[in-house]
Each structure stands twice: as structure tokens, then as C-alpha cells.
Design a protein around this motif. Structure first.
Motif, mmCIF file in Angstrom:
data_model
loop_
_atom_site.group_PDB
_atom_site.id
_atom_site.type_symbol
_atom_site.label_atom_id
_atom_site.label_comp_id
_atom_site.label_asym_id
_atom_site.label_seq_id
_atom_site.Cartn_x
_atom_site.Cartn_y
_atom_site.Cartn_z
ATOM 1 N N ILE A 41 0.860 -1.178 0.000
ATOM 2 C CA ILE A 41 0.000 0.000 0.000
ATOM 3 C C ILE A 41 0.897 1.229 0.000
ATOM 4 O O ILE A 41 1.656 1.456 0.934
ATOM 5 C CB ILE A 41 -0.917 0.023 1.253
ATOM 6 N N GLU A 42 0.821 1.982 -1.067
ATOM 7 C CA GLU A 42 1.561 3.240 -1.164
ATOM 8 C C GLU A 42 0.594 4.366 -0.839
ATOM 9 O O GLU A 42 -0.550 4.365 -1.299
ATOM 10 C CB GLU A 42 2.134 3.436 -2.576
ATOM 11 N N THR A 43 1.038 5.303 -0.044
ATOM 12 C CA THR A 43 0.186 6.413 0.361
ATOM 13 C C THR A 43 0.932 7.725 0.168
ATOM 14 O O THR A 43 2.140 7.746 -0.069
ATOM 15 C CB THR A 43 -0.208 6.288 1.848
ATOM 16 N N PRO A 46 3.507 9.538 5.394
ATOM 17 C CA PRO A 46 4.929 9.222 5.595
ATOM 18 C C PRO A 46 5.210 7.747 5.899
ATOM 19 O O PRO A 46 6.160 7.425 6.594
ATOM 20 C CB PRO A 46 5.316 10.116 6.773
ATOM 21 N N TYR A 47 4.384 6.849 5.403
ATOM 22 C CA TYR A 47 4.597 5.416 5.633
ATOM 23 C C TYR A 47 4.021 4.607 4.477
ATOM 24 O O TYR A 47 3.193 5.080 3.710
ATOM 25 C CB TYR A 47 3.952 4.968 6.945
ATOM 26 N N SER A 48 4.483 3.360 4.374
ATOM 27 C CA SER A 48 3.898 2.375 3.466
ATOM 28 C C SER A 48 4.074 1.017 4.109
ATOM 29 O O SER A 48 4.934 0.836 4.986
ATOM 30 C CB SER A 48 4.577 2.410 2.089
ATOM 31 N N PHE A 49 3.230 0.060 3.724
ATOM 32 C CA PHE A 49 3.307 -1.295 4.263
ATOM 33 C C PHE A 49 2.525 -2.224 3.362
ATOM 34 O O PHE A 49 1.895 -1.787 2.400
ATOM 35 C CB PHE A 49 2.792 -1.370 5.708
ATOM 36 N N GLU A 50 2.554 -3.517 3.686
ATOM 37 C CA GLU A 50 1.814 -4.516 2.915
ATOM 38 C C GLU A 50 0.609 -4.987 3.706
ATOM 39 O O GLU A 50 0.673 -5.127 4.925
ATOM 40 C CB GLU A 50 2.712 -5.711 2.593
ATOM 41 N N ILE A 51 -0.498 -5.238 2.958
ATOM 42 C CA ILE A 51 -1.705 -5.789 3.570
ATOM 43 C C ILE A 51 -2.173 -6.993 2.748
ATOM 44 O O ILE A 51 -1.743 -7.193 1.619
ATOM 45 C CB ILE A 51 -2.850 -4.752 3.665
ATOM 46 N N VAL A 57 -8.896 -1.143 1.729
ATOM 47 C CA VAL A 57 -8.355 -0.012 2.480
ATOM 48 C C VAL A 57 -9.199 1.228 2.230
ATOM 49 O O VAL A 57 -9.524 1.543 1.079
ATOM 50 C CB VAL A 57 -6.892 0.266 2.085
ATOM 51 N N ASN A 58 -9.528 1.933 3.299
ATOM 52 C CA ASN A 58 -10.225 3.216 3.203
ATOM 53 C C ASN A 58 -9.347 4.265 3.866
ATOM 54 O O ASN A 58 -9.061 4.168 5.066
ATOM 55 C CB ASN A 58 -11.590 3.156 3.906
ATOM 56 N N PHE A 59 -8.915 5.260 3.090
ATOM 57 C CA PHE A 59 -8.026 6.299 3.595
ATOM 58 C C PHE A 59 -8.825 7.483 4.120
ATOM 59 O O PHE A 59 -9.849 7.852 3.571
ATOM 60 C CB PHE A 59 -7.090 6.788 2.481
ATOM 61 N N LYS A 60 -8.301 8.084 5.158
ATOM 62 C CA LYS A 60 -8.839 9.339 5.694
ATOM 63 C C LYS A 60 -7.829 10.429 5.318
ATOM 64 O O LYS A 60 -6.682 10.153 5.011
ATOM 65 C CB LYS A 60 -8.989 9.266 7.218
ATOM 66 N N ASN A 61 -8.247 11.671 5.386
ATOM 67 C CA ASN A 61 -7.359 12.746 4.953
ATOM 68 C C ASN A 61 -6.275 13.105 5.968
ATOM 69 O O ASN A 61 -5.410 13.900 5.684
ATOM 70 C CB ASN A 61 -8.162 13.998 4.576
ATOM 71 N N ASN A 62 -6.275 12.526 7.157
ATOM 72 C CA ASN A 62 -5.243 12.824 8.145
ATOM 73 C C ASN A 62 -4.250 11.664 8.291
ATOM 74 O O ASN A 62 -3.622 11.505 9.329
ATOM 75 C CB ASN A 62 -5.882 13.146 9.494
ATOM 76 N N CYS A 63 -4.134 10.839 7.241
ATOM 77 C CA CYS A 63 -3.252 9.662 7.198
ATOM 78 C C CYS A 63 -3.724 8.540 8.119
ATOM 79 O O CYS A 63 -2.958 7.642 8.441
ATOM 80 C CB CYS A 63 -1.801 10.035 7.491
ATOM 81 N N TRP A 64 -4.965 8.619 8.568
ATOM 82 C CA TRP A 64 -5.566 7.500 9.272
ATOM 83 C C TRP A 64 -6.221 6.628 8.208
ATOM 84 O O TRP A 64 -6.566 7.105 7.127
ATOM 85 C CB TRP A 64 -6.611 7.971 10.273
ATOM 86 N N LEU A 65 -6.407 5.353 8.499
ATOM 87 C CA LEU A 65 -7.069 4.487 7.533
ATOM 88 C C LEU A 65 -7.698 3.295 8.230
ATOM 89 O O LEU A 65 -7.423 3.027 9.399
ATOM 90 C CB LEU A 65 -6.100 4.033 6.442
ATOM 91 N N SER A 66 -8.553 2.626 7.501
ATOM 92 C CA SER A 66 -9.144 1.386 8.011
ATOM 93 C C SER A 66 -8.882 0.293 6.980
ATOM 94 O O SER A 66 -8.975 0.522 5.777
ATOM 95 C CB SER A 66 -10.639 1.555 8.269
ATOM 96 N N ILE A 67 -8.526 -0.875 7.499
ATOM 97 C CA ILE A 67 -8.284 -2.041 6.661
ATOM 98 C C ILE A 67 -9.421 -3.005 6.964
ATOM 99 O O ILE A 67 -9.485 -3.572 8.058
ATOM 100 C CB ILE A 67 -6.917 -2.678 6.975
ATOM 101 N N GLU A 179 6.045 -5.720 10.080
ATOM 102 C CA GLU A 179 7.319 -6.164 9.507
ATOM 103 C C GLU A 179 7.636 -5.493 8.177
ATOM 104 O O GLU A 179 8.803 -5.345 7.822
ATOM 105 C CB GLU A 179 7.291 -7.689 9.315
ATOM 106 N N THR A 180 6.608 -5.097 7.429
ATOM 107 C CA THR A 180 6.835 -4.481 6.119
ATOM 108 C C THR A 180 6.710 -2.957 6.154
ATOM 109 O O THR A 180 6.831 -2.308 5.114
ATOM 110 C CB THR A 180 5.848 -5.047 5.072
ATOM 111 N N LEU A 181 6.471 -2.406 7.330
ATOM 112 C CA LEU A 181 6.322 -0.956 7.482
ATOM 113 C C LEU A 181 7.619 -0.250 7.112
ATOM 114 O O LEU A 181 8.696 -0.663 7.543
ATOM 115 C CB LEU A 181 5.938 -0.616 8.930
ATOM 116 N N GLU A 182 7.498 0.794 6.301
ATOM 117 C CA GLU A 182 8.638 1.615 5.924
ATOM 118 C C GLU A 182 8.236 3.080 6.087
ATOM 119 O O GLU A 182 7.140 3.484 5.694
ATOM 120 C CB GLU A 182 9.052 1.365 4.473
ATOM 121 N N TRP A 183 9.131 3.856 6.635
ATOM 122 C CA TRP A 183 8.900 5.292 6.803
ATOM 123 C C TRP A 183 9.469 6.013 5.585
ATOM 124 O O TRP A 183 10.488 5.613 5.055
ATOM 125 C CB TRP A 183 9.571 5.798 8.073
ATOM 126 N N LYS A 184 8.812 7.069 5.167
ATOM 127 C CA LYS A 184 9.282 7.853 4.011
ATOM 128 C C LYS A 184 10.068 9.059 4.504
ATOM 129 O O LYS A 184 9.847 9.579 5.553
ATOM 130 C CB LYS A 184 8.091 8.323 3.174
#
Length: 184
Positions: A41-43, A46-51, A57-67, A179-184
Motif C-alpha cells: 500500500i503506497e500512500t 509518511p509510511y507504506s506497508f503490505e496488507i 483499504v479506506n483512507f482518511k485525509n489525516n493519514c488515518w485508515l481502516s483495513i 514487519e513491512t512498514l517503511e517510513w518515508k
């Protein structure tokens, strides 16, 4: 009359000798879960990860999301917080939310730590046993700028014994996310 009652006793012994009747064992539900494959999941955050590919995935405008896992009737809510000199405050707040479940929880066993120095990801995953609103929570940080936390919720009244297999299945996905979380 004596002969008749004797006949009944003898008949009882003759007809009672047969196969022993045993009650059937209590059946248990066997759930089959698909083998999980993951997608990154690319956003713009300031982060990305695998799901899981099973999740939406539903994104919110404050970088919050629901899976969301519609077939499992579950959602992982992800909260992002930017650190502005208040890392300890944010981490204490997240931990406080986790331990508020002690009222209803049967146990909160030790957390499962995670550390990846190369990617600067440091986290904890908590399992909360019992009939609580959320049975798994995690937090992850780079210790400088970013904190990501998540909590698993089901769309049903909690019945821990019934949802344990699903919790274990989704715990793997949550651990994979960390484990797949990466910070940008």
C-alpha cells in the motif's frame, strides 16, 4: 404374580445386553482460511506497508485508515501521529488505551516486540484475551518523527471463544504489516 415379575427382570437383563449407547461428542467449528498473499500500500502519508489481498483499504485525509475484512466481519483501524517532541506522551496514550481493556479482559499477556534497525521500525503487538472490544493492538514508531498504531475490531458482540481462530489469522496480517512498514 411372582413369576410375572421374575419374567420382567429376566427380560430386562436379556434385552439390556447390547451395544453401549454413548452420546456424540460436542462438534467444534472448523474454519478454513485462504492462504494470504500481500500487496504493498503506497500512500501520500509518511509510511507504506503490505496488507492482505483479502482486505480493502479506506483512507482518511489525516493519514488515518481502516483495513476492512468484509468476509471476516473485521476491521483494523490505523492511526498515524506525527511526533513533535512528544513521543513519550503519544506512546503512553496508546498504551493507556490498550490497558483500559483490563476491566473486561481475561488477560493481557506480554506484548510481542518488533525491531528493525535498518528500516528504523520499533514496535509492540499486544494480544488481549477475553470478551473485549479489540483483541489485538499494535504500535510502531521510528522513535523520531512518526507513530503508527492499530486496533482490530469485529462487527459483532465479542465472544472470545468463538473468534479466537479469526484473531490468530488476523494477527499474522497485523504482524506482517509491522514487519513491512517503511517510513518515508
Amino acid at each position: 404374580m411372582k413369576n410375572f415379575s421374575g419374567f420382567i427382570i429376566i427380560a430386562f437383563f436379556l434385552f439390556s445386553c447390547g451395544e453401549e449407547i454413548v452420546p456424540k461428542p460436542k462438534p467444534y467449528l472448523t474454519l478454513q482460511y485462504p492462504i494470504t498473499s500481500y500487496k504493498k500500500i503506497e500512500t501520500n502519508c509518511p509510511y507504506s506497508f503490505e496488507i492482505s489481498n483479502l482486505a480493502k483499504v479506506n483512507f482518511k485525509n489525516n493519514c488515518w485508515l481502516s483495513i476492512e475484512y468484509p468476509e471476516l466481519k473485521a476491521t483494523i483501524y490505523i492511526t498515524y501521529r506525527k511526533v513533535e517532541g512528544n513521543l513519550d506522551e503519544i506512546l503512553k496514550e496508546i498504551e493507556k488505551l490498550t490497558f483500559e481493556h483490563t476491566i473486561k479482559a481475561d488477560a493481557i499477556p506480554d506484548y510481542r516486540p518488533f525491531e528493525n534497525s535498518d528500516k528504523k521500525v520499533y514496535g509492540k503487538l499486544y494480544n488481549i484475551e477475553g470478551n473485549v472490544a479489540t483483541n489485538i493492538q499494535f504500535r510502531a514508531t521510528d522513535s523520531v518523527k512518526n507513530v503508527l498504531s492499530g486496533a482490530l475490531y469485529f462487527y459483532a458482540k465479542p465472544n472470545y471463544d468463538s473468534i479466537v481462530p479469526t484473531i490468530k489469522y488476523l494477527e499474522k496480517d497485523m504482524m506482517h504489516l509491522i514487519e513491512t512498514l517503511e517510513w518515508k
